[in-house]
Design a protein around this motif. Sequence first.
Motif, PDB file in Angstrom:
ATOM      1  N   HIS A 197       0.849  -1.180   0.000  1.00  0.00           N
ATOM      2  CA  HIS A 197       0.000   0.000   0.000  1.00  0.00           C
ATOM      3  C   HIS A 197       0.892   1.240   0.000  1.00  0.00           C
ATOM      4  N   LEU A 198       0.638   2.139  -0.952  1.00  0.00           N
ATOM      5  CA  LEU A 198       1.489   3.311  -1.141  1.00  0.00           C
ATOM      6  C   LEU A 198       0.799   4.581  -0.636  1.00  0.00           C
ATOM      7  N   ASN A 199       1.610   5.620  -0.512  1.00  0.00           N
ATOM      8  CA  ASN A 199       1.178   6.894   0.071  1.00  0.00           C
ATOM      9  C   ASN A 199       0.733   6.704   1.519  1.00  0.00           C
ATOM     10  N   SER A 200       1.556   5.970   2.219  1.00  0.00           N
ATOM     11  CA  SER A 200       1.318   5.744   3.639  1.00  0.00           C
ATOM     12  C   SER A 200       1.834   6.924   4.450  1.00  0.00           C
ATOM     13  N   GLN A 201       1.699   6.841   5.759  1.00  0.00           N
ATOM     14  CA  GLN A 201       2.267   7.835   6.666  1.00  0.00           C
ATOM     15  C   GLN A 201       3.097   7.110   7.717  1.00  0.00           C
ATOM     16  N   ASP A 202       4.253   7.692   8.026  1.00  0.00           N
ATOM     17  CA  ASP A 202       5.139   7.120   9.036  1.00  0.00           C
ATOM     18  C   ASP A 202       5.991   8.262   9.585  1.00  0.00           C
ATOM     19  N   ASN A 203       5.438   9.000  10.527  1.00  0.00           N
ATOM     20  CA  ASN A 203       6.068  10.211  11.051  1.00  0.00           C
ATOM     21  C   ASN A 203       6.390  10.046  12.528  1.00  0.00           C
ATOM     22  N   LEU A 204       7.531  10.578  12.918  1.00  0.00           N
ATOM     23  CA  LEU A 204       7.954  10.546  14.310  1.00  0.00           C
ATOM     24  C   LEU A 204       8.619  11.878  14.633  1.00  0.00           C
ATOM     25  N   GLY A 205       8.238  12.484  15.749  1.00  0.00           N
ATOM     26  CA  GLY A 205       8.816  13.771  16.092  1.00  0.00           C
ATOM     27  C   GLY A 205       9.054  13.919  17.588  1.00  0.00           C
ATOM     28  N   PHE A 206      10.126  14.619  17.933  1.00  0.00           N
ATOM     29  CA  PHE A 206      10.457  14.943  19.320  1.00  0.00           C
ATOM     30  C   PHE A 206      10.766  16.436  19.404  1.00  0.00           C
ATOM     31  N   ARG A 207      10.369  17.038  20.497  1.00  0.00           N
ATOM     32  CA  ARG A 207      10.641  18.457  20.703  1.00  0.00           C
ATOM     33  C   ARG A 207      10.865  18.697  22.192  1.00  0.00           C
ATOM     34  N   GLY A 208      11.855  19.517  22.483  1.00  0.00           N
ATOM     35  CA  GLY A 208      12.123  19.874  23.869  1.00  0.00           C
ATOM     36  C   GLY A 208      12.451  21.353  23.964  1.00  0.00           C
ATOM     37  N   SER A 209      12.124  21.953  25.083  1.00  0.00           N
ATOM     38  CA  SER A 209      12.468  23.358  25.317  1.00  0.00           C
ATOM     39  C   SER A 209      12.725  23.565  26.802  1.00  0.00           C
ATOM     40  N   MET A 210      13.642  24.469  27.082  1.00  0.00           N
ATOM     41  CA  MET A 210      13.980  24.779  28.463  1.00  0.00           C
ATOM     42  C   MET A 210      14.047  26.291  28.627  1.00  0.00           C
ATOM     43  N   LEU A 211      13.289  26.792  29.575  1.00  0.00           N
ATOM     44  CA  LEU A 211      13.223  28.219  29.860  1.00  0.00           C
ATOM     45  C   LEU A 211      14.023  28.526  31.112  1.00  0.00           C
ATOM     46  N   TRP A 212      14.891  29.511  31.004  1.00  0.00           N
ATOM     47  CA  TRP A 212      15.660  29.987  32.157  1.00  0.00           C
ATOM     48  C   TRP A 212      15.281  31.446  32.396  1.00  0.00           C
ATOM     49  N   GLN A 213      14.618  31.703  33.510  1.00  0.00           N
ATOM     50  CA  GLN A 213      14.302  33.071  33.908  1.00  0.00           C
ATOM     51  C   GLN A 213      15.521  33.599  34.655  1.00  0.00           C
ATOM     52  N   ALA A 214      16.503  34.061  33.868  1.00  0.00           N
ATOM     53  CA  ALA A 214      17.790  34.439  34.448  1.00  0.00           C
ATOM     54  C   ALA A 214      17.688  35.635  35.368  1.00  0.00           C
ATOM     55  N   ALA A 215      16.756  36.506  35.111  1.00  0.00           N
ATOM     56  CA  ALA A 215      16.524  37.698  35.924  1.00  0.00           C
ATOM     57  C   ALA A 215      15.077  38.109  35.691  1.00  0.00           C
ATOM     58  N   PRO A 216      14.533  38.982  36.535  1.00  0.00           N
ATOM     59  CA  PRO A 216      13.150  39.405  36.315  1.00  0.00           C
ATOM     60  C   PRO A 216      12.917  39.991  34.926  1.00  0.00           C
ATOM     61  N   ASN A 217      13.967  40.552  34.323  1.00  0.00           N
ATOM     62  CA  ASN A 217      13.807  41.181  33.012  1.00  0.00           C
ATOM     63  C   ASN A 217      14.552  40.444  31.898  1.00  0.00           C
ATOM     64  N   LEU A 218      15.004  39.213  32.166  1.00  0.00           N
ATOM     65  CA  LEU A 218      15.755  38.464  31.173  1.00  0.00           C
ATOM     66  C   LEU A 218      15.356  37.001  31.198  1.00  0.00           C
ATOM     67  N   ASP A 219      14.922  36.493  30.051  1.00  0.00           N
ATOM     68  CA  ASP A 219      14.634  35.058  29.937  1.00  0.00           C
ATOM     69  C   ASP A 219      15.295  34.507  28.683  1.00  0.00           C
TER      70      ASP A 219
END
Length: 807
Positions: free
Chosen positions: A232-254
């Motif tokens: 069977h053609l035109n199948s789907q086979d997708n895999l994805g990973f995503r990561g994010s890290m937030l650092w609130q270094a100062a009250p006015n800096l992220d």
Amino acid sequence: MSLTLALLLAGQAATVPSPSTPPTAPQAPVDEQARGRLGNQQQGGGDVVVTARRRAETIQTVPIAMSVIGGTALAETGAYNVSRLTQLQPTLQFYSTNPRNSAANIRGLGAPFGLTNDGIEQGVGIYVDQVYYSRIASATFDFTDTERIEVLRGPQGTLYGKNTTAGAINISTRKPSFTPEARVELTGGNYDFFQGKASVSGPLVDDKVAIRLSTSITTRRGTIYNVRTGEHLNSQDNLGFRGSMLWQAAPNLDLTLYADYSRQNPDCCVQYYVRTGATQRPTNRQYAALAAAQGYAVPSTNAFDRVTDVDTPLQAKQELGGLSLLANWDIGASTITSVSAFRFWHWDPSNDRDFTGLPITTVSANPSQQSQYSQELRIASNGKHTLDYVLGAFYFYQTIDTQGLQVQGSAASAFLLNPTSAGGRNPATLNGLTARNTIGFTNTSAALFGKLTWNVSDRLQIVPGLRLNYDKKKGDYVSVVTNGTGTALTADQRGVLAPQSYQPDFDNWNLSGDITAAYTVTSDIHAYATYARSYKSGGINLSGLPLDGASNPILSAATVKPEKVNHYELGLKTQLADRRITLNLAAFWTEISDYQATVTNGQLGVLRGYLANAGKVRTRGLEFDSAFRPSSRFSVYANGAYTDAKYVKFVDAPCPPELSGGTTATAGQTPSAPGTAGGISPQNCDISGQRLPGVSKWAFSYGAEYDLPARIAGLEGQVYLGYDGSYRSTFSSNPSRSAYTDINGYALSNFRLGFKAKDSWNVFGWLRNAFDEKYYEVLALQSGSTGLVVGQPGDPRTYGLTVSRSF
């Protein structure tokens, strides 16, 4: 401003500033249950906040034609990639014969219709978390942990790092949260469809560091059956990973660090027999006679039987990923933003470019490895003052290495050469003829851009913008052609695959700008007028050049001039009846000189198009977007677009198939009537006044949702019934319009029925293409003017169940 269906489906559009948003942005809490999944945000008493102008603003006050879709709406409508957004967005077109050969257009503009050429830019920019994605193939991947998608229409070069002359698709993923949370979504359906998505977020270090991790997987059996291989053609086979890290270094800096990786490896993508049409080739050299001479018949002449017998293994494997660092520093009057990014895209395909079970072209593949580096630096004013501003600088560097391979088979001589000649009667003439193409490309772009907002009064804004851009592209194309015997190439062989070697080079400075006047008539009525002068960078041809009479490449075709764009737009946004009714209108007129078009020439062996400049194109139209919420339980929407897009001047265009394949006319000769077997074909065709490919004159989306309070399994919530429909009128699927390749208009209907408990469970059954509409996504032609038309049918009726849980 126009607010398309996507806005009306804004199930989870941002309503408060994210850490990367200036702290003075407006905040408007919204009760999503009161608003509903299909009603627009104002009807529920709140405002959707967007960052289209690189500051957080309510969408109704932004003088840009744009729309927003939230994460919940993406899930419930099944719009998990850009292709599926077209059913929700009347002004968005997306076409793909495989991930590499994809095109996203807005209002009919963006990318040339046909096979992708790496040497030019996209007119529609795709941004994910403020990072420009140079490959449109990224749009074929699943949206992973998406918060919202903003679709901006019209030139956006004074606001975005990479110049975008047709519009931008701005995707924002969910940010790391200092409050622990998790989401799981599982979907199953017919054709063995399975999709799983999950995300988790929470603090790592008190209120300083937070992390978010997410993943998605999609698999589905293909909808086309290969009777030769049993696959069977035109199948789907997708895999994805995503990561994010937030650092609130100062009250006015992220600072936010993003990382992602996606892999796609389906048995894809096949186009196959749809119909035949008469060309000007001699009768014995058109498809029916050629196939009969080989004793060949396709498994079915009805494409919606969904069977094929292609004899080349299909593969559309790609990997992409990258790293980016987003920093926001609030210095009081302004916020400084830095976006640093690296991305890669690896492509490993296998195609059947003769579209049949005959060994004509046995190998056609262009594996490619691409990398990009980008740096954007902006400063934007905080709050609202007499003068507000966004100023930015952008740098982009891209490299591409491609290793192309094309091999002709034992049936190539019969199909591509005159069967009455000695070479055409001998299968060995072209059998084993091989072209190995080595292609290199570097692309450097740099820009200074900015937009000033002059708040003349509480009602009137004057918004000018300016962009200074530099582009440099260098390429290297070498095609080494050998035959099966290791001897010198014959004239027949060179006419099909000719050795080529050239080194195209392009560089250019340009200055562009825009100006908008925006006026607030009342708090619920806003109007704007915009003029933009924009440029789309020139480029180089990296798919091989057309040949002269001696089978040598025509070097003058190696480069393509920049597009020059003049754009005019008027918009009106209104809300009535205590914001229960939204009606938004937009009118636009865009003219492009030196439009970059995909063309072919009359040579039998040209399997891939090349780029050239059409004299001038124009697109104009009207858009309306409306929503009505008569009660807190019932929502209705209807959106539409009339788009009149045509070539104003294109006097030396490629001819449609019915005027191709005959003896090329010389001076004083009159070309034969269309479809005259053995006739005289014009050297080129004047298609001035014809419709641009890929865009319908009329497009609509519409739907409704009704819910009732219910208690199920001890959970308080709502039972809801939803409908989403779309319609597109006839459009051309060939750069030069042909009766053989027009795709008839079609309408699609989707239903869902479910139960949603507040902030926890959502369970719904869905039915898509409910009436099993038979339609084509794209039609194409077999090379060599044989008259064979092939196509890619759209998905049949599908159904399934989705269960999601938020913690």
